[in-house]
Design an enzyme around this catalytic site. Structure first.
Site, PDB file in Angstrom:
ATOM      1  CB  SER A 236      35.657  39.831  49.603  1.00  0.00           C
ATOM      2  OG  SER A 236      34.947  40.450  48.550  1.00  0.00           O
ATOM      3  CE  LYS A 237      42.961  42.486  51.800  1.00  0.00           C
ATOM      4  NZ  LYS A 237      44.402  42.179  51.803  1.00  0.00           N
ATOM      5  NE  ARG A 238      36.426  38.202  44.602  1.00  0.00           N
ATOM      6  CZ  ARG A 238      36.562  37.272  45.540  1.00  0.00           C
ATOM      7  NH1 ARG A 238      37.767  36.955  45.976  1.00  0.00           N
ATOM      8  NH2 ARG A 238      35.503  36.647  46.036  1.00  0.00           N
ATOM      9  CE  LYS A 239      30.957  40.138  47.270  1.00  0.00           C
ATOM     10  NZ  LYS A 239      29.893  39.499  48.060  1.00  0.00           N
ATOM     11  N   GLY A 240      35.538  45.842  47.663  1.00  0.00           N
ATOM     12  CA  GLY A 240      35.816  47.186  48.143  1.00  0.00           C
ATOM     13  C   GLY A 240      36.436  47.197  49.524  1.00  0.00           C
TER      14      GLY A 240
END
Length: 464
Positions: A236-240
């Protein structure tokens, strides 16, 4: 039957790691079976599709070593073909024009919800109307006539045999009111035209497969063999980082990317590390699991670190040079030797750059704690002797440097660490480096002597 597979990304973003795995599975299956790997760009989302994303997808696939045998084909250049197929289905009575407004459809949908009726049939208002009853000059969509009874079964390469009732299917739109075709229609048209034998994709498309099966039949084609692969969890984009270009920029090797992605859901005994040739040789769907795989950055880093050790130092150095240049460091003739030493201490090329900067620049910062502990005045005389001996060497080699250090230990009756650790602090700024003789050699005569003299000056100041 010759295997023909396709990878069909949309050009609305960079090549996501999940999509990259789908591409890889298709590529490996094609190569394993001496088949054909086709690239198709699904660019019908005109608002979000961009040429720069197309270029980025092609560049990422080339970097990973996945060369398409045919393509890329672009759906926007095939619109006349899709509309021709829509007209054929209308003429054969396998599709129909629907003039229902959004308001009408929403009203019928709410009625079905409230009465517990069949939601798949609320939109079939115009299904059985004679064309003579069609209003003139009124917007319409074209819907596909899905079967109303019976069952549909897919013998999936991954999921096994899956069956759904025809009552679960709706008459989905194949042509919008603006004249643009929809995904579930275009992909079938393309698969038929390109003679695709195997459709390998994420299992989020499994429901679409049942919608698409009757379309293959309506177009007079045999459906391909499906393989719906579980998605990758943990991306996910939140995780990098989520895309291939991002991981490439972080210093991951293509061998590691291919290796790690292939192992997400596929196995071959207990083997963990695979070259591309080995992946091609061993890949099949007998060992692709049904469960979602978890993206594990630490495992990915481990795979990358192992591949950094597997490459020949000269090859690793060539891959590493752009990262050194990007960091503003001076690439010299010892870069391959430095790579051979430092790859044991880093998981990525970026990390190796950060940990190796002192070999390629004079801009180093010394750790104050290390300076206080090792650049002591009591070492000044012995260290002065060391610098004189090193400066007088006829030939700057690791063996000669080794000899100088050991002779200094004997002369001053001191342990090697009392020379080695101050040397590391002088040369690198801290006490962590490869073997001290190797480090002195790789830093180079001029730089090493200058830094040792600078450290010696600190020692002498503290001796006063």
């Amino acid at each position: 039957m010759s295997v023909r597979v396709r990878f069909a990304p949309s050009n609305t973003g960079f090549l996501h790691m999940g999509n990259a795995r789908t591409a890889l599975f298709n590529y490996l299956y094609a190569r394993h079976n001496d088949g054909t790997f086709i690239l198709r760009i699904e660019d019908t989302d005109l608002e979000r599709s961009e040429e720069r994303y197309t270029d980025a997808i092609l560049e990422a696939m080339e970097w990973m070593g996945m060369e398409a045998d045919e393509g890329p084909f672009f759906q926007t250049k095939r619109m006349d073909y899709y509309k021709e197929k829509v007209d054929d289905l209308l003429e054969k009575g396998l599709a129909y024009k629907c003039f229902a407004t959004k308001e009408e459809l929403e009203e019928r949908r709410q009625e079905a919800l409230e009465s517990g009726g069949d939601l798949s049939s609320y939109s079939r208002i115009w299904r059985d109307c004679d064309p003579s009853e069609h209003p003139e000059d009124q917007p319409y969509v074209v819907r596909f006539k899905s079967p109303l009874e019976g069952e549909l079964t897919i013998d999936d390469l991954v999921q096994g045999e899956v069956t759904v009732s025809a009552t679960e299917l709706d008459d989905f739109i194949i042509l919008r009111s603006d004249g643009s075709p929809t995904y579930n229609f275009t992909v079938v048209c393309d698969d038929v035209a390109m003679e695709i034998t195997h459709v390998i994709r994420g299992d989020d498309h499994l429901n679409n497969a049942f919608r698409q099966l009757p379309v293959y039949e309506a177009l007079g084609a045999e459906p391909p063999t499906f393989g719906h692969v579980p998605l990758v969890a943990g991306l996910s984009k939140r995780k990098g980082s989520t895309s291939v270009p991002e991981y490439r920029a972080q210093g991951y090797l293509r061998e590691a990317v291919n290796n790690y992605l292939a192992r997400l859901g596929w196995s071959h005994g207990d083997q963990e590390l695979f070259s591309m040739d080995e992946l091609i040789e061993f890949f099949d769907f007998d060992h692709v699991g049904k469960s979602a795989s978890q993206f594990d950055v630490k495992k990915f880093q481990w795979v990358n670190s192992e591949w950094m050790k597997r490459l020949e130092p000269a090859e690793l150095a060539e891959r590493w040079k752009p990262f050194l240049e990007e960091a503003g460091l001076e690439v010299n003739d010892k870069v391959a030797d430095v790579a051979a030493e430092m790859r044991e201490r880093a998981k990525t090329l970026v990390e190796m750059t950060e940990k190796s900067s002192y070999f390629f620049t004079d801009d180093i910062e010394r750790d104050e704690g290390a300076v206080d502990k090792w650049l002591k005045g009591k070492y000044a005389d012995a260290f002065d002797d060391l610098v004189d001996e090193l400066e007088g060497l006829d030939e700057w080699t690791s063996d000669n440097i080794d000899t100088v250090y050991r002779s200094m230990c004997d002369k001053h009756d001191m342990g090697l660490k009392h020379f080695a650790q101050p040397t590391r602090v002088c040369l690198t700024g801290n006490t962590s480096s490869p073997g001290v003789f190797t480090t002195v050699y790789l830093v180079g005569r001029e730089r090493a002597i200058a830094r040792l003299k600078d450290g010696l000056a600190v020692m002498k100041e503290r001796a006063e």
